[in-house]
Design a protein around this motif. Sequence first.
Motif, mmCIF file in Angstrom:
data_model
loop_
_atom_site.group_PDB
_atom_site.id
_atom_site.type_symbol
_atom_site.label_atom_id
_atom_site.label_comp_id
_atom_site.label_asym_id
_atom_site.label_seq_id
_atom_site.Cartn_x
_atom_site.Cartn_y
_atom_site.Cartn_z
ATOM 1 N N PHE A 34 0.812 -1.207 0.000
ATOM 2 C CA PHE A 34 0.000 0.000 0.000
ATOM 3 C C PHE A 34 0.852 1.268 0.000
ATOM 4 O O PHE A 34 0.558 2.217 -0.739
ATOM 5 N N PHE A 35 1.890 1.312 0.829
ATOM 6 C CA PHE A 35 2.729 2.500 0.875
ATOM 7 C C PHE A 35 3.438 2.762 -0.455
ATOM 8 O O PHE A 35 3.360 3.881 -0.983
ATOM 9 N N PRO A 36 4.148 1.777 -1.037
ATOM 10 C CA PRO A 36 4.785 2.044 -2.340
ATOM 11 C C PRO A 36 3.776 2.463 -3.403
ATOM 12 O O PRO A 36 4.065 3.362 -4.213
ATOM 13 N N GLY A 84 11.127 5.719 3.951
ATOM 14 C CA GLY A 84 10.324 5.939 2.750
ATOM 15 C C GLY A 84 10.824 7.057 1.864
ATOM 16 O O GLY A 84 10.344 7.199 0.722
ATOM 17 N N LEU A 85 11.786 7.861 2.329
ATOM 18 C CA LEU A 85 12.260 8.993 1.529
ATOM 19 C C LEU A 85 12.875 8.543 0.206
ATOM 20 O O LEU A 85 12.671 9.183 -0.833
ATOM 21 N N SER A 86 13.625 7.456 0.234
ATOM 22 C CA SER A 86 14.229 6.965 -1.009
ATOM 23 C C SER A 86 13.172 6.442 -1.966
ATOM 24 O O SER A 86 13.317 6.560 -3.195
ATOM 25 N N VAL A 87 12.087 5.871 -1.427
ATOM 26 C CA VAL A 87 10.984 5.424 -2.282
ATOM 27 C C VAL A 87 10.328 6.623 -2.957
ATOM 28 O O VAL A 87 10.002 6.587 -4.147
ATOM 29 N N VAL A 88 10.149 7.705 -2.212
ATOM 30 C CA VAL A 88 9.572 8.927 -2.777
ATOM 31 C C VAL A 88 10.443 9.443 -3.919
ATOM 32 O O VAL A 88 9.951 9.740 -5.014
ATOM 33 N N ALA A 89 11.756 9.549 -3.670
ATOM 34 C CA ALA A 89 12.659 10.061 -4.693
ATOM 35 C C ALA A 89 12.688 9.159 -5.923
ATOM 36 O O ALA A 89 12.635 9.645 -7.064
ATOM 37 N N PHE A 96 6.169 -4.176 -7.608
ATOM 38 C CA PHE A 96 7.243 -5.140 -7.828
ATOM 39 C C PHE A 96 8.409 -4.855 -6.886
ATOM 40 O O PHE A 96 9.024 -5.773 -6.328
ATOM 41 N N GLY A 97 8.703 -3.562 -6.676
ATOM 42 C CA GLY A 97 9.769 -3.194 -5.753
ATOM 43 C C GLY A 97 9.466 -3.615 -4.332
ATOM 44 O O GLY A 97 10.367 -4.031 -3.589
ATOM 45 N N PRO A 112 16.010 0.026 -1.722
ATOM 46 C CA PRO A 112 15.252 1.170 -1.176
ATOM 47 C C PRO A 112 13.846 0.831 -0.711
ATOM 48 O O PRO A 112 13.373 1.401 0.280
ATOM 49 N N TYR A 113 13.174 -0.091 -1.394
ATOM 50 C CA TYR A 113 11.801 -0.413 -1.020
ATOM 51 C C TYR A 113 11.728 -1.215 0.279
ATOM 52 O O TYR A 113 10.662 -1.337 0.861
ATOM 53 N N ALA A 114 12.858 -1.768 0.712
ATOM 54 C CA ALA A 114 12.869 -2.527 1.964
ATOM 55 C C ALA A 114 13.117 -1.627 3.170
ATOM 56 O O ALA A 114 12.828 -2.021 4.300
ATOM 57 N N LEU A 115 13.643 -0.437 2.953
ATOM 58 C CA LEU A 115 13.981 0.447 4.064
ATOM 59 C C LEU A 115 12.745 0.873 4.839
ATOM 60 O O LEU A 115 12.771 0.988 6.066
ATOM 61 N N MET A 116 11.658 1.107 4.124
ATOM 62 C CA MET A 116 10.424 1.495 4.808
ATOM 63 C C MET A 116 9.915 0.345 5.673
ATOM 64 O O MET A 116 9.410 0.554 6.777
#
Length: 244
Positions: free
Chosen positions: A63-65, A150-155, A176-177, A194-198
Amino acid sequence: MLLRCMRAENRKLHASPIWVLFFLLPVISAAYGTVNYLGNLGILSASWYSLWTQHTLFYSLFFFPAMVAIYASYLWRLEHLGHNWNLIMSAPVRPFALFLAKFIVVVKLVLLTQLFIFFLYCFCGKVFAGLPGWPPLETLGFLLRGVLGGLSVVALQLILSMLIRSFAIPIFVSLFGGIIGMLATSKGSGLYWPYALMQYGMNSNKSTDVLSGNYLSFCLSCIVWLLALFLIVNLLLTRRDVKS
């Protein structure tokens, strides 16, 4: 210059259809997590911590990604219409300032989403699960860590939406990420994706703190990923026009 760009991006959100998804997706995630918690009380015995794992598991993975991807695609939608990119690249505004304005606006939406997630967590815990007391203070720390992760996902999603005209493709990439992030986390290598950091930050699916004794590595990974992505977008915007 940056403030003007931010005001322009904020105006896009007025009466925007993304507010429907802003409320709907967290509610779906919370409902699924609550039902899963109530259906597994024999296994999930850590009270508020167990409810937290169920509320944040699918939220962090999918949901977040997806929500960040929707926010990013929506903010880049106007630039992809007609010849607006030509106007932007010739305007008296640094292209990176436009990207940074979008980044700040999406981070603001992420903060609001996190607060809404916490409200739903408390509401479901008291009303449906009937848990005693109130959530532990650690969960607030998990929320803040989730924002940092989540900042890296945003970028990254902003870069994808900047380069890809399609509204839907970046959203599929985000899903997929998230799946790859789940696999990376299970193998202990989530700090390199990056998607795992959140997921790490939110402490999803764990009743014990997964970052215990590992905060420095987590923070360094978040900073390195964010700086690397900012460098990439700056190179893209200064060395060549974005083609979409």
